[in-house]
Design a protein around this motif. Structure first.
Motif, PDB file in Angstrom:
ATOM      1  N   LEU A  25       0.853  -1.185   0.000  1.00 60.32           N
ATOM      2  CA  LEU A  25       0.000   0.000   0.000  1.00 60.32           C
ATOM      3  C   LEU A  25       0.889   1.235   0.000  1.00 60.32           C
ATOM      4  CD1 LEU A  25      -2.703  -0.905   2.675  1.00 60.32           C
ATOM      5  CD2 LEU A  25      -3.101  -0.638   0.230  1.00 60.32           C
ATOM      6  N   LEU A  26       0.609   2.183  -0.897  1.00 60.48           N
ATOM      7  CA  LEU A  26       1.296   3.471  -0.906  1.00 60.48           C
ATOM      8  C   LEU A  26       0.289   4.563  -0.581  1.00 60.48           C
ATOM      9  CD1 LEU A  26       2.643   1.953  -3.852  1.00 60.48           C
ATOM     10  CD2 LEU A  26       4.339   3.525  -2.979  1.00 60.48           C
ATOM     11  N   LEU A  27       0.674   5.490   0.287  1.00 61.08           N
ATOM     12  CA  LEU A  27      -0.241   6.527   0.751  1.00 61.08           C
ATOM     13  C   LEU A  27       0.226   7.892   0.256  1.00 61.08           C
ATOM     14  CD1 LEU A  27      -0.675   5.287   4.440  1.00 61.08           C
ATOM     15  CD2 LEU A  27      -1.927   4.583   2.383  1.00 61.08           C
ATOM     16  N   ASP A  28      -0.645   8.559  -0.482  1.00 59.00           N
ATOM     17  CA  ASP A  28      -0.335   9.867  -1.050  1.00 59.00           C
ATOM     18  C   ASP A  28      -0.901  10.960  -0.146  1.00 59.00           C
ATOM     19  OD1 ASP A  28       0.374  11.942  -2.683  1.00 59.00           O
ATOM     20  OD2 ASP A  28      -0.992  11.440  -4.324  1.00 59.00           O
ATOM     21  N   ARG A  29      -0.049  11.497   0.734  1.00 59.92           N
ATOM     22  CA  ARG A  29      -0.420  12.571   1.643  1.00 59.92           C
ATOM     23  C   ARG A  29      -1.562  12.206   2.596  1.00 59.92           C
ATOM     24  NH1 ARG A  29       1.019  18.491  -0.609  1.00 59.92           N
ATOM     25  NH2 ARG A  29       2.981  17.941  -1.598  1.00 59.92           N
ATOM     26  N   VAL A  30      -1.516  11.011   3.130  1.00 58.20           N
ATOM     27  CA  VAL A  30      -2.469  10.607   4.170  1.00 58.20           C
ATOM     28  C   VAL A  30      -1.829  10.965   5.510  1.00 58.20           C
ATOM     29  CG1 VAL A  30      -3.781   8.715   5.204  1.00 58.20           C
ATOM     30  CG2 VAL A  30      -3.367   8.766   2.727  1.00 58.20           C
ATOM     31  N   THR A  31      -2.316  12.023   6.129  1.00 57.00           N
ATOM     32  CA  THR A  31      -1.650  12.595   7.305  1.00 57.00           C
ATOM     33  C   THR A  31      -2.305  12.238   8.638  1.00 57.00           C
ATOM     34  OG1 THR A  31      -2.940  14.626   7.047  1.00 57.00           O
ATOM     35  CG2 THR A  31      -0.791  14.570   5.977  1.00 57.00           C
ATOM     36  N   ASP A  32      -3.526  11.751   8.625  1.00 54.13           N
ATOM     37  CA  ASP A  32      -4.244  11.456   9.869  1.00 54.13           C
ATOM     38  C   ASP A  32      -3.678  10.174  10.490  1.00 54.13           C
ATOM     39  OD1 ASP A  32      -6.028  10.630  11.856  1.00 54.13           O
ATOM     40  OD2 ASP A  32      -7.767  11.420  10.801  1.00 54.13           O
ATOM     41  N   PRO A  33      -3.096  10.254  11.700  1.00 58.28           N
ATOM     42  CA  PRO A  33      -2.507   9.053  12.309  1.00 58.28           C
ATOM     43  C   PRO A  33      -3.524   7.950  12.583  1.00 58.28           C
ATOM     44  CG  PRO A  33      -2.598  10.862  13.895  1.00 58.28           C
ATOM     45  CD  PRO A  33      -2.935  11.443  12.560  1.00 58.28           C
ATOM     46  N   HIS A  34      -4.778   8.325  12.824  1.00 55.78           N
ATOM     47  CA  HIS A  34      -5.802   7.306  13.065  1.00 55.78           C
ATOM     48  C   HIS A  34      -6.090   6.519  11.783  1.00 55.78           C
ATOM     49  CE1 HIS A  34      -6.455  10.353  16.244  1.00 55.78           C
ATOM     50  NE2 HIS A  34      -6.594   9.277  17.004  1.00 55.78           N
ATOM     51  N   ASN A  35      -6.120   7.216  10.649  1.00 56.13           N
ATOM     52  CA  ASN A  35      -6.312   6.521   9.381  1.00 56.13           C
ATOM     53  C   ASN A  35      -5.133   5.593   9.086  1.00 56.13           C
ATOM     54  OD1 ASN A  35      -8.847   7.255   8.363  1.00 56.13           O
ATOM     55  ND2 ASN A  35      -8.083   9.190   7.551  1.00 56.13           N
ATOM     56  N   VAL A  36      -3.910   6.094   9.281  1.00 61.12           N
ATOM     57  CA  VAL A  36      -2.733   5.269   9.000  1.00 61.12           C
ATOM     58  C   VAL A  36      -2.671   4.076   9.942  1.00 61.12           C
ATOM     59  CG1 VAL A  36      -0.211   5.225   8.885  1.00 61.12           C
ATOM     60  CG2 VAL A  36      -1.452   7.202   8.018  1.00 61.12           C
ATOM     61  N   GLY A  37      -3.028   4.292  11.213  1.00 58.87           N
ATOM     62  CA  GLY A  37      -3.064   3.178  12.154  1.00 58.87           C
ATOM     63  C   GLY A  37      -4.041   2.099  11.718  1.00 58.87           C
ATOM     64  N   ALA A  38      -5.234   2.522  11.284  1.00 54.22           N
ATOM     65  CA  ALA A  38      -6.237   1.563  10.810  1.00 54.22           C
ATOM     66  C   ALA A  38      -5.756   0.853   9.541  1.00 54.22           C
ATOM     67  CB  ALA A  38      -7.558   2.281  10.549  1.00 54.22           C
ATOM     68  N   ILE A  39      -5.060   1.580   8.666  1.00 51.60           N
ATOM     69  CA  ILE A  39      -4.525   0.984   7.441  1.00 51.60           C
ATOM     70  C   ILE A  39      -3.473  -0.076   7.778  1.00 51.60           C
ATOM     71  CG2 ILE A  39      -3.070   1.485   5.418  1.00 51.60           C
ATOM     72  CD1 ILE A  39      -4.624   4.175   5.219  1.00 51.60           C
ATOM     73  N   LEU A  40      -2.647   0.190   8.771  1.00 54.36           N
ATOM     74  CA  LEU A  40      -1.643  -0.797   9.191  1.00 54.36           C
ATOM     75  C   LEU A  40      -2.310  -2.071   9.693  1.00 54.36           C
ATOM     76  CD1 LEU A  40       0.915   1.551  10.973  1.00 54.36           C
ATOM     77  CD2 LEU A  40       1.373   0.157   8.951  1.00 54.36           C
ATOM     78  N   ARG A  41      -3.411  -1.927  10.412  1.00 55.93           N
ATOM     79  CA  ARG A  41      -4.145  -3.115  10.881  1.00 55.93           C
ATOM     80  C   ARG A  41      -4.662  -3.933   9.703  1.00 55.93           C
ATOM     81  NH1 ARG A  41      -8.360  -1.929  15.674  1.00 55.93           N
ATOM     82  NH2 ARG A  41      -8.386  -4.200  15.638  1.00 55.93           N
ATOM     83  N   SER A  42      -5.251  -3.246   8.731  1.00 54.10           N
ATOM     84  CA  SER A  42      -5.763  -3.949   7.547  1.00 54.10           C
ATOM     85  C   SER A  42      -4.632  -4.601   6.758  1.00 54.10           C
ATOM     86  CB  SER A  42      -6.530  -2.981   6.640  1.00 54.10           C
ATOM     87  OG  SER A  42      -7.675  -2.486   7.291  1.00 54.10           O
ATOM     88  N   ALA A  43      -3.512  -3.889   6.637  1.00 55.67           N
ATOM     89  CA  ALA A  43      -2.371  -4.427   5.898  1.00 55.67           C
ATOM     90  C   ALA A  43      -1.871  -5.713   6.544  1.00 55.67           C
ATOM     91  CB  ALA A  43      -1.253  -3.386   5.839  1.00 55.67           C
ATOM     92  N   GLU A  44      -1.844  -5.733   7.871  1.00 55.68           N
ATOM     93  CA  GLU A  44      -1.404  -6.947   8.565  1.00 55.68           C
ATOM     94  C   GLU A  44      -2.407  -8.085   8.357  1.00 55.68           C
ATOM     95  OE1 GLU A  44       0.300  -8.307  12.897  1.00 55.68           O
ATOM     96  OE2 GLU A  44      -1.276  -6.798  12.855  1.00 55.68           O
ATOM     97  N   VAL A  45      -3.678  -7.775   8.489  1.00 54.99           N
ATOM     98  CA  VAL A  45      -4.722  -8.802   8.346  1.00 54.99           C
ATOM     99  C   VAL A  45      -4.682  -9.438   6.958  1.00 54.99           C
ATOM    100  CG1 VAL A  45      -7.223  -9.151   8.183  1.00 54.99           C
ATOM    101  CG2 VAL A  45      -6.268  -7.859  10.096  1.00 54.99           C
ATOM    102  N   PHE A  46      -4.497  -8.610   5.912  1.00 55.97           N
ATOM    103  CA  PHE A  46      -4.548  -9.117   4.548  1.00 55.97           C
ATOM    104  C   PHE A  46      -3.176  -9.473   3.983  1.00 55.97           C
ATOM    105  CE2 PHE A  46      -8.589  -6.724   4.806  1.00 55.97           C
ATOM    106  CZ  PHE A  46      -9.453  -7.760   4.476  1.00 55.97           C
ATOM    107  N   GLY A  47      -2.147  -9.446   4.824  1.00 51.39           N
ATOM    108  CA  GLY A  47      -0.843  -9.956   4.415  1.00 51.39           C
ATOM    109  C   GLY A  47      -0.034  -9.058   3.509  1.00 51.39           C
TER     110      GLY A  47
END
Length: 258
Positions: A113-135
């Motif tokens: 996953l590449l993030l283009d100017r995603v600055t909200d730490p809550h969004n990035v934290g949630a994205i990290l959870r999804s990234a781990e779940v989906f490998g």
């Protein structure tokens, strides 16, 4: 001979980065950091109740805890932080080179996953959870205009920050080109794209795939769009609403599974 300005700036940036520390907070985030042998731990502040709950992790980490009264918690946290009586000062994790992380584990086609100017730490934290779940093998932001490691990000990631590679590269378009040179098919999420993510990946699921997501509102920048191999959309059941970036990350990772 005098060093060029760019060399001096790079050295200063490296020194500043090495000096930076992060305060993680909350029982879950602190426990996972204590249990992570790759995490450099500096100072642990806990209440007696939190120490009892984290006793095994504190013992594993071999760190001495500072016991605080809940009413006089000394860790330098935002007063609004829900710390649950536990705070840990750490150095940011070093996940190494992009080219090494992007190889994946060899058991299935890698996804990034590449993030283009995603600055909200809550969004990035949630994205990290999804990234781990989906490998996914990595989540990549930029050095500037992206969320750094913070206590809020770690708490939202619910432990995933300790296990899911999170890299911050200097230039997103150049990073995309480096991935393309490794054989990645780079796909940008754009609500106005002509084709769906499923259609774009038809016949390509055995390839390495990088999914690029933009900030809510502005979406992908023009340069980012131009660097993608394809722009795709997530199909919706109706004409209402849209997904926030963390939900879009989860849906796109599921749709792109190999």
């Amino acid at each position: 001979m005098k060093k060029p300005k760019w060399v001096v700036e790079k050295e200063q940036s490296r020194k500043a980065s090495a000096a930076e520390t992060v305060w993680l907070f909350g029982l879950h985030a602190v426990r996972d950091a204590l249990m992570n042998p790759k995490r450099e731990k500096l100072r642990l502040v806990v209440t007696l109740n939190a120490q009892n709950k984290l006793e095994d992790a504190i013992s594993f980490a071999g760190i001495e805890a500072e016991i605080n009264d809940p009413r006089r918690f000394s860790a330098p946290l935002d007063p609004q932080s829900v710390h649950q009586g536990a705070a840990l000062e750490v150095k940011a994790l070093n996940w190494g080179r992009l080219e090494d992380v992007a190889l994946g584990d060899g058991t299935r086609p890698p996804r990034i996953l590449l993030l283009d100017r995603v600055t909200d730490p809550h969004n990035v934290g949630a994205i990290l959870r999804s990234a781990e779940v989906f490998g996914a093998c990595a989540v990549i932001g930029t050095l500037h205009h992206s969320a750094p490691e913070t206590g809020a990000l770690a708490k939202t990631a619910s432990g995933a920050l300790e296990r899911q590679p999170y890299l911050r590269e200097r230039n997103l378009a150049e990073t995309m080109e480096r991935l393309k040179a490794m054989g990645y098919f780079v796909v940008g999420l754009d609500g106005e794209a002509d084709q769906t993510i499923e259609a774009a990946l038809e016949g390509r699921r055995d390839r390495a795939v990088a999914l690029v997501l933009g900030a809510e509102g502005p979406g992908l920048r023009q340069k980012t769009k131009e660097t993608c191999d394809a722009l795709v959309r997530i199909d919706f059941a109706g004409d209402f609403g849209s997904l926030n970036v963390s939900n879009a990350a989860a849906v796109s990772l599921y749709a792109a599974r190999g």
